[in-house]
Design an enzyme around this catalytic site. Sequence first.
Site, PDB file in Angstrom:
ATOM      1  N   GLY A 200       0.800  -1.219   0.000  1.00  0.00           N
ATOM      2  CA  GLY A 200       0.000   0.000   0.000  1.00  0.00           C
ATOM      3  C   GLY A 200       0.831   1.266   0.000  1.00  0.00           C
TER       4      GLY A 200
ATOM      5  N   TYR B  75      -6.126 -19.250   4.508  1.00  0.00           N
ATOM      6  CA  TYR B  75      -5.749 -18.096   3.688  1.00  0.00           C
ATOM      7  C   TYR B  75      -6.184 -18.306   2.240  1.00  0.00           C
ATOM      8  CZ  TYR B  75      -2.760 -14.776   1.181  1.00  0.00           C
ATOM      9  OH  TYR B  75      -2.289 -13.791   0.361  1.00  0.00           O
TER      10      TYR B  75
END
Length: 272
Positions: free
Chosen positions: A24, A162
């Site tokens: 990010g 996951y």
Amino acid sequence: MSPARRAALPPGPVLVTGATGGVGVPLVLQLAKRGHHLVLSGRDRARLDQLSEQVRERGGSAVVRPADLRDATQVQQLVEQVLAADGVPAAVISLAGHSIHRPLADSLDRPHDLERLTGTNLLGPARLILGLLGPMGERGSGVVIAVTSATARIPNPGWAAYGASKAGLDAWLRAIRPEAARTGVRIAIIELPLVATAMAAPTYGSAPRGALSPEQAAALVLRALDRPLTLVSPAWARTGAVLSQAVPALAAHTTGIAGAWVTRLSRREVRR
């Protein structure tokens, strides 16, 4: 890619979830250099504030909208805040994610791992995207980019929870993509391979061999933003997805062996 060759975005902010994560931060800073108005979301308000200041230093503008994607109420509030205060997004970039590596024997009494990962990796992003797709479709334009995983469609022992959460988001996006496209909204999936982030460090070390840097991963996201793509994925991941469907038992067994081997080879710590 030069600015002239980039796909044009409609007016509106670029919303980034997981903005303070390993991928990010470099992505947000690159978007800032382009002059985008950014809506930064994540769980840590202090880190979001620091990142927004870096955005302004690089010529962009940003507002901070903290939210925990595992909390349905917070996601709904995020949607309402963005639409009311910032406007219909030009693009939504879903980066927020969480991973757990745990073998079956250690997971038998931990069904809550599935709940945690599904909340962050599937339900939260889906709620957010659903809340914004309507206004984006009414405008007739926009881009949704979601980061899943290169192993989302390749069952990998040790990564069951996951993989299931990421595969769920991947499948959901593929299913809604044609309908969204008819309203003018493009949905792109980024199936990232291993990236050298803090999330990967417990399993692969702080400097895993063969991993992408966060900057390289951010460049793949920008590629999907700039071009009319619907999928960015390594060739080996696409081949593995086909094999896992054609010979599922053999593929799962082979993936487990290969995964353990890759983990050992990849693991490396930064020398200080």
